[in-house]
Write a protein that holds these residues in place. Structure first.
Motif, PDB file in Angstrom:
ATOM      1  N   GLU A 100       0.843  -1.198   0.000  1.00 33.07           N
ATOM      2  CA  GLU A 100       0.000   0.000   0.000  1.00 33.07           C
ATOM      3  C   GLU A 100       0.878   1.248   0.000  1.00 33.07           C
ATOM      4  O   GLU A 100       1.835   1.350   0.771  1.00 33.07           O
ATOM      5  N   GLU A 141      -3.830  11.671   7.544  1.00 35.44           N
ATOM      6  CA  GLU A 141      -3.751  10.792   8.718  1.00 35.44           C
ATOM      7  C   GLU A 141      -4.797   9.690   8.648  1.00 35.44           C
ATOM      8  O   GLU A 141      -4.553   8.549   9.063  1.00 35.44           O
ATOM      9  N   SER A 142      -5.965  10.013   8.082  1.00 36.97           N
ATOM     10  CA  SER A 142      -7.015   9.001   7.969  1.00 36.97           C
ATOM     11  C   SER A 142      -6.707   7.956   6.907  1.00 36.97           C
ATOM     12  O   SER A 142      -7.233   6.843   6.943  1.00 36.97           O
ATOM     13  N   ARG A 143      -5.871   8.295   5.940  1.00 35.62           N
ATOM     14  CA  ARG A 143      -5.538   7.373   4.854  1.00 35.62           C
ATOM     15  C   ARG A 143      -4.381   6.430   5.203  1.00 35.62           C
ATOM     16  O   ARG A 143      -4.286   5.323   4.678  1.00 35.62           O
ATOM     17  N   THR A 145      -2.323   3.795   7.211  1.00 29.83           N
ATOM     18  CA  THR A 145      -2.608   2.712   8.147  1.00 29.83           C
ATOM     19  C   THR A 145      -1.313   1.956   8.434  1.00 29.83           C
ATOM     20  O   THR A 145      -0.245   2.277   7.892  1.00 29.83           O
ATOM     21  N   ASP A 146      -1.423   0.932   9.255  1.00 27.65           N
ATOM     22  CA  ASP A 146      -0.227   0.133   9.546  1.00 27.65           C
ATOM     23  C   ASP A 146       0.193  -0.719   8.341  1.00 27.65           C
ATOM     24  O   ASP A 146       1.236  -1.369   8.369  1.00 27.65           O
ATOM     25  N   ARG A 147      -0.609  -0.686   7.258  1.00 32.22           N
ATOM     26  CA  ARG A 147      -0.236  -1.394   6.029  1.00 32.22           C
ATOM     27  C   ARG A 147       0.488  -0.480   5.041  1.00 32.22           C
ATOM     28  O   ARG A 147       0.991  -0.951   4.018  1.00 32.22           O
ATOM     29  N   THR A 148       0.543   0.820   5.331  1.00 35.25           N
ATOM     30  CA  THR A 148       1.133   1.785   4.403  1.00 35.25           C
ATOM     31  C   THR A 148       2.648   1.640   4.383  1.00 35.25           C
ATOM     32  O   THR A 148       3.303   1.753   5.418  1.00 35.25           O
ATOM     33  N   ALA A 179       3.703   4.901  11.003  1.00 33.69           N
ATOM     34  CA  ALA A 179       3.515   3.692  10.205  1.00 33.69           C
ATOM     35  C   ALA A 179       4.832   3.073   9.769  1.00 33.69           C
ATOM     36  O   ALA A 179       4.828   2.058   9.064  1.00 33.69           O
TER      37      ALA A 179
END
Length: 370
Positions: A100, A141-143, A145-148, A179
């Protein structure tokens, strides 16, 4: 793998050399080597042996680039064929299918298209016109995630000419840090700031930053095809491995010229030339838009070689661009190529006469179709 079409680059290449007035150029009107190389240096170019050279870039050129980034040495620099290749090998090196990345929009769409073609998960966040094209930190910040794995920035921005504040840059770094994501910062327009003050780089602001730049756009020498990556040595070495499979090396003549153009005094001379062109042309375009404020609006760019103009007409931007090109031999970039209809990108780094005469014909066309 099927690579999706890069609309902007493909269409510019088809038409920019066939029209009388090309207003799609995104950088400063190109300079000639004779403008900035001495007579002795020009003669030295003729004596160069045109071998491959060192594939990661001539050490002298990498020294000159590293000097732009305090604390870096030549080992932190990879020289590439333009910043396009720099983007390409960085993505190939650091990301894999399914990863991501969060991408600033609007933006130069190379990473967007490449990552989607490689089946990565591409998540947008936006510069907001109602914020004068400033970043929306809350949206970013909303976009993330820990997958980024990566946040992709273009600063100064293509096409809006917006420049991030240092406070916003620090917020981006904070969000990336949470992240453990890379920041890929395209800084090809750094040095074109109209107020004369070079904006900060993400280098030194965040340890996982990767800075891309080159000798096009602000430096006005796109034909040399010199770009670079400045980053941690391990990242640079990985990108070099990918570079071995793409173009192997950059041109000897280009590397020689680039080393000299990046000498501090010469570099500043080139940047000052560009800023002078931009200020003069932006003043003219601003007056032109002001006299037609019922149809056009512009948040003035703070840097870069272009202006992103909103229009109030009931016609799609690609249709408007196509008709203008066919009927008046004037070429502008439609907002569609950024996924943003009812905008047009005008190059303001061009020669003054091209802008003035092109806008006169654009005016004629608009009055004919309105």
């Amino acid at each position: 793998m099927k690579i999706e079409e890069f609309l902007l680059e493909r269409n510019q290449s088809l038409y920019e050399n066939t029209v009388r007035y090309n207003l799609t150029e995104s950088g400063i009107h190109p300079a000639a080597l004779k403008d900035f190389l001495t007579d002795d240096e020009q003669q030295e170019v003729l004596r160069l042996e045109l071998g491959y050279g060192q594939t990661n870039g001539d050490p002298a050129l990498r020294d000159a680039i590293a000097a732009l980034y305090p604390g870096y040495t030549r080992d932190n620099v990879l020289v590439t064929n333009g910043s396009a290749e720099a983007n390409f090998v960085t993505i190939l090196n650091l990301l894999e299918q399914g990863d991501e990345l969060v991408v600033m929009l609007p933006n130069y769409m190379l990473v967007w298209g490449l990552a989607r073609s490689l089946r990565m998960n591409v998540v947008p966040f936006h510069l907001r016109e109602d914020r004068r094209w400033n970043i929306d930190i809350a949206e970013l910040e909303s976009r993330v995630t820990d997958r980024t794995r990566m946040i992709v920035i273009c600063n100064p921005n293509n096409p809006t000419g917006a420049v991030m504040s240092e406070a916003d840059m620090r917020e981006v770094a904070r969000i990336a840090g949470k992240a453990s994501a890379y920041i890929l910062s395209d800084e090809i327009y750094r040095g074109s700031e109209l107020d004369g003050t070079e904006c900060p780089s993400f280098h030194g602001l965040y340890e996982r930053s990767i800075v891309l730049a080159g000798l096009s756009k602000a430096m006005a020498h796109p034909g040399l095809r010199i770009g670079w990556i400045a980053a941690d040595k391990a990242i640079v070495d990985g990108c070099w491995h990918c570079h071995d499979y793409t173009s192997i090396s950059t041109g000897i003549i280009s590397q020689y010229a680039g080393t000299r153009l990046l000498e501090p005094e010469r570099r500043q001379h080139i940047l000052n030339r560009g800023r002078s062109i931009l200020r003069e042309n932006l003043d003219y375009l601003g007056s032109w838009i002001g006299a037609r404020s019922d149809r056009f609006s512009l948040i003035p760019p703070k840097a870069g070689g272009m202006a992103f103009v909103h229009y109030e007409l009931s016609i799609n931007s690609s249709e408007l661009s196509d008709g203008l090109r066919r009927e008046k031999s004037v070429f502008v970039v439609p907002g569609d190529w950024y996924g943003m209809d009812h905008y047009l990108r005008f190059g303001i780094g061009c020669e003054r006469a091209v802008l003035v005469e092109g806008l006169e014909l654009f005016d004629e066309y608009i009055n004919e179709i309105a």
